[in-house]
Design a protein around this motif. Structure first.
Motif, mmCIF file in Angstrom:
data_model
loop_
_atom_site.group_PDB
_atom_site.id
_atom_site.type_symbol
_atom_site.label_atom_id
_atom_site.label_comp_id
_atom_site.label_asym_id
_atom_site.label_seq_id
_atom_site.Cartn_x
_atom_site.Cartn_y
_atom_site.Cartn_z
ATOM 1 N N VAL A 183 -88.067 -33.320 13.369
ATOM 2 C CA VAL A 183 -87.372 -34.408 14.561
ATOM 3 C C VAL A 183 -86.584 -35.386 14.485
ATOM 4 N N ARG A 184 -86.699 -36.000 12.896
ATOM 5 C CA ARG A 184 -86.188 -37.041 12.555
ATOM 6 C C ARG A 184 -85.208 -36.586 12.344
ATOM 7 N N GLU A 185 -85.106 -35.550 11.406
ATOM 8 C CA GLU A 185 -83.576 -34.542 10.843
ATOM 9 C C GLU A 185 -83.164 -34.747 11.541
ATOM 10 N N ILE A 186 -83.553 -33.707 12.846
ATOM 11 C CA ILE A 186 -82.414 -33.543 14.243
ATOM 12 C C ILE A 186 -81.598 -34.256 15.049
ATOM 13 N N VAL A 187 -82.468 -35.173 14.880
ATOM 14 C CA VAL A 187 -82.821 -36.835 15.873
ATOM 15 C C VAL A 187 -81.126 -37.097 14.827
ATOM 16 N N LYS A 188 -81.079 -37.442 13.452
ATOM 17 C CA LYS A 188 -80.753 -38.099 12.594
ATOM 18 C C LYS A 188 -79.368 -37.554 12.224
ATOM 19 N N ARG A 189 -78.997 -35.802 12.403
ATOM 20 C CA ARG A 189 -77.495 -35.240 12.588
ATOM 21 C C ARG A 189 -76.984 -34.457 13.429
ATOM 22 N N GLN A 190 -77.878 -35.347 14.795
ATOM 23 C CA GLN A 190 -77.394 -34.857 16.285
ATOM 24 C C GLN A 190 -77.280 -33.376 16.141
ATOM 25 N N LEU A 191 -78.614 -32.732 15.461
ATOM 26 C CA LEU A 191 -78.791 -31.232 15.762
ATOM 27 C C LEU A 191 -78.865 -30.001 16.903
ATOM 28 N N ALA A 192 -79.846 -31.408 17.667
ATOM 29 C CA ALA A 192 -80.237 -30.477 18.955
ATOM 30 C C ALA A 192 -80.643 -31.727 19.400
ATOM 31 N N ASP A 193 -80.412 -30.545 21.509
ATOM 32 C CA ASP A 193 -80.693 -32.337 22.472
ATOM 33 C C ASP A 193 -81.748 -31.692 23.273
ATOM 34 N N VAL A 194 -82.945 -31.275 22.939
ATOM 35 C CA VAL A 194 -84.056 -30.702 23.192
ATOM 36 C C VAL A 194 -84.919 -30.558 21.885
ATOM 37 N N ILE A 195 -86.400 -30.701 22.502
ATOM 38 C CA ILE A 195 -87.319 -30.655 20.457
ATOM 39 C C ILE A 195 -88.607 -29.209 21.774
ATOM 40 N N ASN A 196 -88.541 -28.443 21.352
ATOM 41 C CA ASN A 196 -89.812 -27.883 22.312
ATOM 42 C C ASN A 196 -91.188 -28.302 21.406
ATOM 43 N N VAL A 237 -80.666 -19.897 16.031
ATOM 44 C CA VAL A 237 -80.698 -19.103 14.579
ATOM 45 C C VAL A 237 -81.342 -19.422 14.109
ATOM 46 N N HIS A 238 -81.257 -18.731 13.038
ATOM 47 C CA HIS A 238 -82.285 -19.334 12.225
ATOM 48 C C HIS A 238 -83.156 -20.639 11.512
ATOM 49 N N ARG A 239 -84.055 -20.848 11.950
ATOM 50 C CA ARG A 239 -84.804 -21.869 11.221
ATOM 51 C C ARG A 239 -84.715 -23.174 10.357
ATOM 52 N N ASP A 240 -83.824 -22.368 9.526
ATOM 53 C CA ASP A 240 -83.764 -23.079 8.611
ATOM 54 C C ASP A 240 -81.659 -23.096 8.646
ATOM 55 N N ASP A 241 -81.154 -22.443 9.205
ATOM 56 C CA ASP A 241 -79.896 -22.704 9.216
ATOM 57 C C ASP A 241 -79.657 -24.072 10.369
ATOM 58 N N TRP A 242 -79.403 -25.697 9.389
ATOM 59 C CA TRP A 242 -79.196 -26.656 10.511
ATOM 60 C C TRP A 242 -77.763 -26.185 10.712
ATOM 61 N N GLU A 243 -76.473 -26.756 9.738
ATOM 62 C CA GLU A 243 -75.297 -26.502 10.132
ATOM 63 C C GLU A 243 -75.179 -25.805 11.217
ATOM 64 N N GLY A 244 -75.564 -23.855 11.392
ATOM 65 C CA GLY A 244 -75.039 -23.571 11.956
ATOM 66 C C GLY A 244 -76.241 -23.648 13.723
ATOM 67 N N LEU A 245 -77.908 -24.577 14.084
ATOM 68 C CA LEU A 245 -78.318 -25.433 14.608
ATOM 69 C C LEU A 245 -76.972 -25.883 15.341
ATOM 70 N N GLY A 246 -76.687 -27.314 14.568
ATOM 71 C CA GLY A 246 -75.728 -28.501 14.918
ATOM 72 C C GLY A 246 -74.469 -27.882 15.432
ATOM 73 N N HIS A 247 -73.876 -26.948 15.114
ATOM 74 C CA HIS A 247 -72.677 -26.475 15.409
ATOM 75 C C HIS A 247 -72.637 -25.654 17.126
ATOM 76 N N VAL A 248 -73.503 -25.048 16.861
ATOM 77 C CA VAL A 248 -73.975 -24.488 18.700
ATOM 78 C C VAL A 248 -74.389 -25.160 19.478
ATOM 79 N N THR A 249 -75.035 -26.570 19.152
ATOM 80 C CA THR A 249 -75.207 -27.508 20.262
ATOM 81 C C THR A 249 -74.076 -28.083 20.131
ATOM 82 N N ARG A 250 -73.302 -28.439 19.130
ATOM 83 C CA ARG A 250 -72.064 -29.159 19.480
ATOM 84 C C ARG A 250 -71.039 -28.176 20.676
#
Length: 399
Positions: A289-302, A254-267
């Motif tokens: 990356v800190r935000e991604i970890v805090k909110r569990q938004l992704a499993d992998v960092i590119n 999803v779009h880079r700024d769609d944090w909610e969407g990224l987290g939803h797809v990840t789950r």
């Protein structure tokens, strides 16, 4: 060049055991760099075919090459990759900022610690906006120093391995073209195909079906480059599940700024389909990356040097590892200069689950002389000093 006194450090087992960003940053603080000349030039190379992703289309490489020469005669090479709508810089801006950085380097009056010099460059070229140029200058400086002390970059970064195995990318093309490419890559020994998707959901499914026929046992990475909505991304996974196809990774759905969407797809991807999701465009800084970890938004960092810089990448690698995230290393559309540097870093540090460093294989020409050895998907690094590769600088100036 001033006295560097680094040979003992590179023969110490501590350099090779559990390498990390912190250990490499520590090494850089102890090197002394004496600049003779630094310069940036256009680095233009045609592609074998247009490279289309969800957000842009590239007809050829229009990057910036960086050359740093030390007073002892050793040279280092870097590359600032330019990819429209992904990197913040265009080639004109990148050339101007590279000239500013080179002007600064050319006016350093005395030997300086490498770490200090890199911090000065970071202040001159701050944040994501100039990350690509910053990465190119950092590459050239580090390569020059590694060359000066007689150390290949993969050892400089930790020495875990002297090889990597990459996937190869199929851009957005027709199903027939995708099948032809998949068959070609199958014969060349590539086991993992990275598919550019995200422009047309139905067309993407047809391409996936065609590739599955041509290369039935390949592993898939899907890269949407921000092209889907979260519902479309989940729909793609559902369609693949019906086809009994499970991608090993779904990159930036999803779009880079769609944090909610990224987290939803990840789950959904993880719990329902056992598919990992990678953050790419959504990860442009340590704060991201800190935000991604805090909110569990992704499993992998590119990790991409062109969006983070070399030092920024090293910091994020350490943080991601400590936080339990898996790592991927990728790039923009680059020659073997930038890809080679990233590959040396990944091999030297180790710990990268996904390797996506294939774009030199998509170029119609290779402007880089010597460097790493290529055998299908495998890159092997020799004990040549630094990067091991170089440009014919005068030829680059004529392009």
């Amino acid at each position: 060049m001033g006295s560097i006194g680094f040979s003992s450090l590179f023969s110490s087992p501590k350099v090779y055991k559990s390498p990390s960003a912190k250990s490499n940053l520590g090494l850089m603080e102890r090197l002394s760099v004496d600049i003779h000349r630094a310069e940036g030039r256009k680095l233009n190379v045609p592609l074998l075919a247009p490279f289309t992703i969800a957000t842009s289309k590239v007809e050829g490489v229009e990057n910036v090459g960086i050359r740093v020469e030390l007073k002892n005669g050793c040279c280092g090479w870097g590359e600032a990759p330019i990819l429209p709508f992904v990197t913040a810089e265009d080639q004109t801006t990148a050339l101007r900022k590279a000239a500013e950085a080179c002007h600064f380097l050319n006016n350093t009056q005395a030997p300086m610690p490498l770490g200090h010099l890199l911090r000065e460059i970071a202040q001159l070229l701050p944040g994501h906006h100039f990350a690509s140029v910053r990465a190119g200058v950092e590459m050239a400086l580090i390569d020059a120093v590694a060359t000066s002390i007689g150390t290949p970059l993969w050892r400089f970064f930790g020495g875990v391995s002297n090889t990597i195995t990459t996937d190869i990318t199929i851009p957005i093309v027709s199903p027939t073209e995708a099948a032809q490419l998949a068959s070609k890559y199958y014969k060349q020994g590539f086991k993992t195909l990275k598919l550019k998707v995200g422009k047309d959901l139905n067309a993407d499914i047809q391409v996936l079906k065609a590739i599955r026929v041509a290369h039935p046992h390949c592993l898939f990475i899907l890269d949407a480059n921000e092209g889907y909505t979260s519902s479309e991304a989940i729909q793609v996974l559902e369609k693949l599940h019906e086809m009994e196809v499970t991608p090993i990774l779904f990159e930036q759905p999803v779009h880079r700024d769609d944090w909610e969407g990224l987290g939803h797809v990840t789950r959904i991807a993880k719990t329902k389909y056992d598919v990992s999701v990678a953050a790419d465009e959504s990860c442009r800084s340590l704060a991201d990356v800190r935000e991604i970890v805090k909110r569990q938004l992704a499993d992998v960092i590119n990790i991409k040097l062109a969006k983070l810089g070399v030092l920024g990448a090293l910091e994020i690698i350490d943080f991601a590892k400590a936080s339990g995230l898996d790592l991927m290393i990728g790039g923009m559309v680059e020659t073997r200069l930038a890809m080679g540097f990233a590959a040396h870093l990944a091999a030297g540090l180790g710990g990268f689950k996904y390797i996506d460093l294939d774009t030199p294989l998509l170029l119609a020409e290779d402007p880089v002389y010597e460097g790493y050895e290529v055998s299908g998907p495998t890159y092997k690094f020799t004990n040549a000093r630094g990067h091991g590769g170089f440009l014919h600088w005068d030829n680059i100036a004529c392009r």
